[in-house]
Every structure is written in C-alpha cells, then in structure tokens.
Scaffold this active site. Structure first.
Site, PDB file in Angstrom:
ATOM      1  N   SER A  47       0.767  -1.068  -0.165  1.00  0.00           N
ATOM      2  CA  SER A  47      -0.180  -0.115   0.011  1.00  0.00           C
ATOM      3  C   SER A  47       0.934   1.192  -0.079  1.00  0.00           C
ATOM      4  CB  SER A  47      -1.029  -0.100   1.303  1.00  0.00           C
ATOM      5  OG  SER A  47      -0.226  -0.437   2.344  1.00  0.00           O
ATOM      6  N   GLU A 117       0.443 -12.237  -1.518  1.00  0.00           N
ATOM      7  CA  GLU A 117      -1.233 -12.463  -1.974  1.00  0.00           C
ATOM      8  C   GLU A 117      -1.507 -13.950  -2.687  1.00  0.00           C
ATOM      9  OE1 GLU A 117      -2.738  -8.756  -3.827  1.00  0.00           O
ATOM     10  OE2 GLU A 117      -1.983  -7.593  -2.217  1.00  0.00           O
ATOM     11  N   GLU A 184      -8.870 -10.318   3.621  1.00  0.00           N
ATOM     12  CA  GLU A 184      -9.321  -8.889   3.233  1.00  0.00           C
ATOM     13  C   GLU A 184     -10.620  -8.898   2.749  1.00  0.00           C
ATOM     14  OE1 GLU A 184      -6.309  -6.403   1.555  1.00  0.00           O
ATOM     15  OE2 GLU A 184      -7.803  -4.865   1.004  1.00  0.00           O
TER      16      GLU A 184
HETATM   17  O1  KIV Z   1      -0.481  -3.489   1.598  1.00  0.00           O
HETATM   18  C1  KIV Z   1      -1.222  -3.465   2.625  1.00  0.00           C
HETATM   19  O2  KIV Z   1      -1.049  -2.454   3.419  1.00  0.00           O
HETATM   20  C2  KIV Z   1      -1.620  -4.814   2.965  1.00  0.00           C
HETATM   21  C3  KIV Z   1      -2.680  -4.554   4.187  1.00  0.00           C
HETATM   22  C4  KIV Z   1      -3.455  -3.460   4.105  1.00  0.00           C
HETATM   23  C5  KIV Z   1      -3.109  -6.248   4.403  1.00  0.00           C
HETATM   24  O3  KIV Z   1      -1.628  -5.537   2.173  1.00  0.00           O
END
Ligand code: KIV
Length: 281
Positions: A47, A117, A184
């Site tokens: 993220s 993932e 998620e």
């Molecule tokens: O990239 C991220 O921040 C995540 C989480 C929110 C689980 O994969």
C-alpha cells in the site's frame, strides 16, 4: 521497551485469545511511534505505492522501493516484528525469484517475515519460502495486486462456492507453512468460519470481529486523507484537516511577518553591523 516477538509467540496468541494488532508503516518515524504504542506487528505493505508514492494501485511498486522503506521501518523500530510485503512481480514468476526477493527482505531490510497475496496458486511458493527459512504471512479474499481479476475492490466470498474455495485455500496455506493469513474484505461470518477452520491466526481487514487479529493502513486509521476510504476503516482521528489548518496558519504567519518571532529566533550582538564595520542603513 517492547521485546521483538517471535513467529511462535504470534501463533500462540490465537490459542490464548490475545488479539493480534498489526498496522502498516513505511518510514522510521511512524514505525517508532507504532512500536512505542505496543503494536504487535508492523507491516511494510505494498500500500506504500498508493499511500506514500502516489501510484494509483499497488501494482507498480518495485522490490527496491519496498526494501528502501522496510529498511527505514527497521531502523525506526529495532524491536518490532516487521513483515515485508512482496510486491507484484516479485514472486509470481516462480519459487526461485520468490526466495531471492524474500531473502532480500530479511538480509537487506532486516524484516522478520514476508507477506504475499494468493490462494492455491501460491502454496508451492509459500512452502519453498518457509523451507528456505523465510516466514510467510498469507493474504486471501480481496487481493489488491489482482483486484482487476476479482472485479475491482469489492467484497469477496459472498456466494457459497467462493466461500468454500476460501476455506480450501486457507487450509492449504496453513498446510504449506504460512504462520498467519490476512483475510481482506469478506463477510464477517466467513471470517469467523475461516478463523475456526485453521489453527494459525487470521488477521482481518474488513473481515469482521472474529478474526484473531486486525490490520489497518495507518494513514486510514489516522484520517490522513479527506478522500473516501473503505467503509470497514475506522478513522480514530482526522489528521488531514488538522495538517491543512496548521500549514495554512504557518503560511499566514510567514506572510504577515508574525513568524519567526523573538522566541523562535537566535539573537546575536545588537550592534553586530557596527562590530563588522558595515555602514549603518
Ligand atoms: O499493503 C497493505 O497495506 C496490505 C494490508 C492492508 C493488509 O496488504
């Protein structure tokens, strides 16, 4: 000072019923604050791409960018359990690439584990990483790296077939050696079933209250945006308006000459000009 947790301790929290707290971190300063606040695990999530680097999805994030930020998190929080998120393209091409990139997280950035993932299709990779000495947190449900294949950012596992598939995936990932699984954006009842069906901790993000732990993007929790954020996110404060107000006040004070005042300036000799032999103005 916080003691760095081990994988075994994190797994044991499911048995004792202690909820696992996880938040994302991308820099040393924030990592230090989260560790001081006794957050169990810091996730250097991909993220990063959207929250910090300005990309419009997580897909463009590179390994080098992840390593750069994960290293900063480690420097800021030497005693935290840090998980590095494997970016898109760093593990899909095969177990060899996964091990090379997973190893970078541990050796170059000082991470304790990696996250990746996917469901059944990544089990072989998870197994290879674990055998190679790299602890793995799995991630199923809404997987942002492949969100387009899932029909966008929407709730997963709503129908019986996909809910069944998710149970199968969770069991297979546990079997492959994952030490925890992020769930998620799935219905709360499915989050509960998955948490009951496996012996490793489930970490929910939009997956209801029955998961063994929770994770959020720290910027969302802190209200760093005034754009729309997912409905499952609770903003515990609203930093974006507070930041904008503070910055506007600074701008006005600089423009009006109110800042810096005496209290925020260093003063030398009042007759410095004379002492320096300069003409008086
Ligand atoms: O990239 C991220 O921040 C995540 C989480 C929110 C689980 O994969």
């Amino acid at each position: 000072m916080q003691k760095r947790k081990t994988v075994a301790e994190i797994k044991a929290m499911k048995k004792t019923g202690d909820k696992i707290t996880i938040l994302t971190a991308y820099d040393a300063g924030m990592a230090a604050m989260l560790a001081e606040a006794d957050i169990d695990v810091l996730l250097v999530g991909d993220s990063l791409g959207m929250v910090v680097l300005g990309y419009d999805s997580t897909v463009p994030v590179s390994m080098d960018e992840m390593i750069h930020h994960a290293s900063a998190v480690r420097r800021g929080a030497p005693t935290a359990f840090v998980v590095g998120d494997m970016p898109f393209g760093s593990y899909q091409s095969g177990t060899r690439d996964a091990i090379i990139n997973g190893t970078r997280f541990l050796k170059e950035a000082g991470c304790d584990a990696v996250k990746l993932e996917g469901g059944l299709e990544v089990c072989e990779t998870v197994e290879a990483l674990v055998k190679g000495g790299i602890s793995v947190m799995a991630h199923i449900g809404l997987t942002p790296q492949t969100a387009t294949q899932l029909g966008g950012y929407k709730v997963q596992g709503r129908d019986i077939d996909s809910a069944r598939r998710m149970v199968e995936e969770a069991r297979a990932l546990e079997e492959a050696g994952a030490f925890a699984i992020v769930l998620e954006c799935i219905p709360g009842v499915l989050g509960q079933i998955l948490s009951e069906e496996i012996t490793i901790p489930t970490i929910g993000i939009g997956a209801g209250v029955h998961c063994d732990g929770q994770v959020l993007v720290t910027h969302d929790l802190l209200g760093m945006y005034d754009k729309s954020i997912p409905s499952f996110v609770k903003s515990y404060c609203k930093l974006a308006p507070a930041i904008k107000d503070a910055v506007a006040e600074y701008r006005e004070e600089v423009r009006s000459g109110k800042y810096p005042d005496k209290k925020h300036s260093f003063y030398g000799e009042s007759n410095l000009r004379e002492l320096m032999g300069l003409h008086t103005i």
